[in-house]
Design an enzyme around this catalytic site. Structure first.
Site, PDB file in Angstrom:
ATOM      1  N   ILE A  67      -3.457  16.391  16.267  1.00  7.85           N
ATOM      2  CA  ILE A  67      -3.003  17.258  17.335  1.00  7.85           C
ATOM      3  C   ILE A  67      -1.635  17.630  17.031  1.00  7.85           C
ATOM      4  CG2 ILE A  67      -2.463  18.038  19.681  1.00  7.85           C
ATOM      5  CD1 ILE A  67      -4.909  15.930  20.384  1.00  7.85           C
TER       6      ILE A  67
ATOM      7  N   GLU B  37       7.583  10.818  14.870  1.00 12.56           N
ATOM      8  CA  GLU B  37       6.426   9.936  14.527  1.00 12.56           C
ATOM      9  C   GLU B  37       6.842   8.565  14.409  1.00 12.56           C
ATOM     10  OE1 GLU B  37       3.075   9.826  14.119  1.00 12.56           O
ATOM     11  OE2 GLU B  37       3.465   7.853  13.508  1.00 12.56           O
TER      12      GLU B  37
ATOM     13  N   SER C  32       1.391  13.757  21.852  1.00 11.32           N
ATOM     14  CA  SER C  32      -0.037  13.686  21.144  1.00 11.32           C
ATOM     15  C   SER C  32       0.002  12.378  20.409  1.00 11.32           C
ATOM     16  CB  SER C  32      -0.233  15.040  20.184  1.00 11.32           C
ATOM     17  OG  SER C  32       0.832  15.124  19.368  1.00 11.32           O
TER      18      SER C  32
ATOM     19  N   ASP D  30     -16.495   9.830  22.097  1.00 15.81           N
ATOM     20  CA  ASP D  30     -15.091   9.158  22.069  1.00 15.81           C
ATOM     21  C   ASP D  30     -14.975   7.886  23.157  1.00 15.81           C
ATOM     22  OD1 ASP D  30     -14.405  11.382  20.953  1.00 15.81           O
ATOM     23  OD2 ASP D  30     -12.954  12.169  22.180  1.00 15.81           O
TER      24      ASP D  30
ATOM     25  N   HIS E 211     -19.193  31.768  -8.829  1.00 18.08           N
ATOM     26  CA  HIS E 211     -17.977  32.338  -9.416  1.00 18.08           C
ATOM     27  C   HIS E 211     -17.999  33.692  -9.198  1.00 18.08           C
ATOM     28  CE1 HIS E 211     -15.005  32.711 -12.273  1.00 18.08           C
ATOM     29  NE2 HIS E 211     -15.218  33.883 -12.541  1.00 18.08           N
TER      30      HIS E 211
END
Ligand code: FAD
Ligand code: NAI
Length: 478
Positions: free
Chosen positions: A197, A216, A282, A325, A457
């Site tokens: 995210i 981070e 996030s 999830d 191609h």
């Protein structure tokens, strides 16, 4: 008397609504319950879960708008196209995004009617069992209703994880919900977490003019990706002007009269203060299991809140399944959907099987990043002998014609059998190109199979074939 259904699906995200549709196709009587975490001006629950309302779909609409803006602003001169100055109306961009979301979510209402799925509006929680099945309470606007379901599929999804000292108000300090709703591009944007995210949303607002700093905690960048890909991505994102600071420790966020300041310690231990107009948090997501009253049916979550399941998504309570999830594995919409189909087919007596190793990952940055299977560092750690082939888009005629020639395709194959073990792409349309690799791996193809397959191609897909050829050092255009 309580209504009785063969199957109750709890949650109408991509896991739940797909499970409901497949179950109905297979002849079950199906109800799907949705309390709708997302507002709808009409008062109807918005179906589609995180993915349609605050995730994949709205974010990709913003990705497309911001990429178009960047292209006309900076990248068309080579084509001989010049503008005096491009401008963007963020309100109009957001309206386009909303229209796409409304179209998609109302499409699910249509699919429910078409498949005769009963939509139960409210929050579901387990109330116990009867001889016929599971008692589930639906807490709706008009009060509680109890229904009975012979089988239950829990698909309640996830919500953003928040961190101490950084209070999300979804106006100035935002998780994914607020971050997709800015009414103007911030001048300075802070992002905590350089995950999927952080990179996608950070890139959207960078393309629209924000100075973006990503903080981070991990010392390495994009650790889940193949090492060559993360190195290339770091190089390209730096060139684009995304500031990424690794190995930081986040301190206290303080709301200012206008904006916010966030304290952090860098990887050398020095303390800093970042002042920005908006801050995005996030740092991963947590499963929605806390209000399900799982104890009433003898279930418990693990220490991180996930519902433990086996390879068929069956929980420890026979007859109750959990998907998407809310269970182990990647938090991806296509994973949730495929688990929904698998459970419905299992309940119908079929023998479906999911190979998690062939599930693709995509990060919708510029250029896109996509992969399937193992990374080179995983193969090394497993002690597996492998061969590697790589081909740059800079040597692909279609990529040059499109003006999108950054990045490469990398393929990894078993040293003896030549079975494809992983494919990693950074480049234009990687999200579409990776599907060929997933299919090949699903069939346990060898790199030779892709190398011998005629590709159109000029097309970007020729780079995938050339990477397969490069495995045996016989790439033709390099
Ligand atoms: P969800 O989509 O979270 O849906 C669960 C639903 O259950 C919700 O509607 C919720 O209201 C409802 N619910 C919860 N509890 C109850 C209850 N007790 N009773 C009734 N209803 C309940 N994945 C990708 O594959 N590709 C992407 O590009 C992508 N982009 C993303 C971008 C963002 C910003 C975010 C946040 C996520 C993104 N994801 C992406 C992840 C993807 O959105 C999720 O993996 C996916 O939505 C999970 O589906 P789900 O059905 O398990 O749960
Ligand atoms: P993420 O797990 O992708 O990334 C979170 C990042 O935050 C990690 O790099 C982590 O190390 C870092 N972090 C954690 N705690 C921190 C802290 N205290 N300080 C600083 N950094 C910290 O999670 P994200 O980006 O929130 O996304 C959630 C999930 O949503 C993803 O894992 C993915 O499953 C899904 N998603 C998928 C997309 C796609 O498929 N294209 C797009 C967006 C989201």
């Amino acid at each position: 008397m309580s209504k009785l259904f063969d199957i109750l699906v709890i949650g109408a995200g991509p896991g739940g609504y797909i499970a409901a549709i497949r179950s109905a196709q297979l002849g079950f009587s199906v109800a799907c319950c949705e309390f709708s975490a997302y507002d709808d001006p009409s008062g109807e629950p918005r179906l589609g879960g995180t993915c349609l309302n605050a995730g994949c779909i709205p974010l990709k609409a913003l990705v497309a708008s911001s990429e178009a803006f960047e292209k006309v602003s900076h990248n068309l001169a080579d084509h001989g196209i010049t503008f005096s100055e491009a401008s963007i109306d963020i309100g109009r961009m957001q309206k386009r995004k909303e229209d796409i979301v409304t179209k998609m979510t109302s499409g699910i209402q249509f699919l429910f009617r078409k498949n005769k799925i009963t939509l139960l509006k409210g929050r579901a929680s387990f109330a116990g069992r009867t001889e016929e099945g599971f008692r589930v309470t639906i807490r709706g606007k008009e009060g509680d209703e109890e229904i009975i379901a012979r089988k239950v599929i829990v698909a309640t999804g996830s919500k953003a994880r928040h961190i101490p000292n950084v209070r999300v108000d979804n106006v100035t300090i935002c998780d994914n919900e607020g971050a997709l709703k800015f009414t103007e591009a911030p001048k300075k944007l802070g992002v905590i977490g350089a995950g999927v995210i952080g990179l996608e949303v950070g890139s959207v607002w960078r393309r629209l003019g924000a100075e973006v700093t990503v903080l981070e905690v991990m010392p390495s960048f994009l650790g889940a990706a193949d090492e060559n890909i993360s190195r290339e991505a770091a190089k390209l994102f730096l060139k684009q002007g995304l500031h990424i600071k690794l190995g930081v420790r986040i301190g206290q966020a303080k709301q200012l009269e206008s904006g916010v300041e966030i304290a952090y310690t860098d990887d050398q231990g020095a303390e800093h203060m970042l002042e920005c107009d908006k801050l995005i948090v996030s740092v991963g997501r947590v499963p929605n299991t806390d209000q399900l009253n799982l104890e009433a049916v003898g279930l418990q979550t693990d220490e991180r809140g996930f519902i433990p399941v086996n390879e068929h998504c069956a929980t420890a309570a026979p007859g109750i399944y959990a998907i998407g999830d809310v269970v182990r594995g990647p938090m991806l919409a296509h994973k949730a959907e495929d688990e929904g189909v698998m459970v419905a087919e299992l309940l119908a007596g079929q023998k479906p099987h999911l190979d998690y190793n062939t599930m693709p990952w995509v990060i919708y940055t510029t250029p896109e990043i996509a992969w399937v299977g193992k990374t080179e560092q995983q193969l090394r750690a497993e002690g597996r002998e492998y061969k590697s082939g790589q081909f740059p888009f800079a040597a692909n005629g279609r990529a040059l014609g499109l003006g999108d020639a950054e990045g490469f395709v990398k393929m990894l194959a078993d040293a003896k059998t030549d079975e494809i073990l992983g494919v990693h792409i950074i480049g234009a349309n990687a999200s579409d190109l990776i599907a060929e690799a997933s299919l090949a791996m699903e069939f346990r193809a060898a790199s030779e199979d892709i190398a011998r397959t005629c590709h159109p191609h000029p097309s970007l897909s020729e780079a995938v074939r050339e990477a397969a050829l490069a495995i045996d050092k016989r790439a033709l255009n390099m």
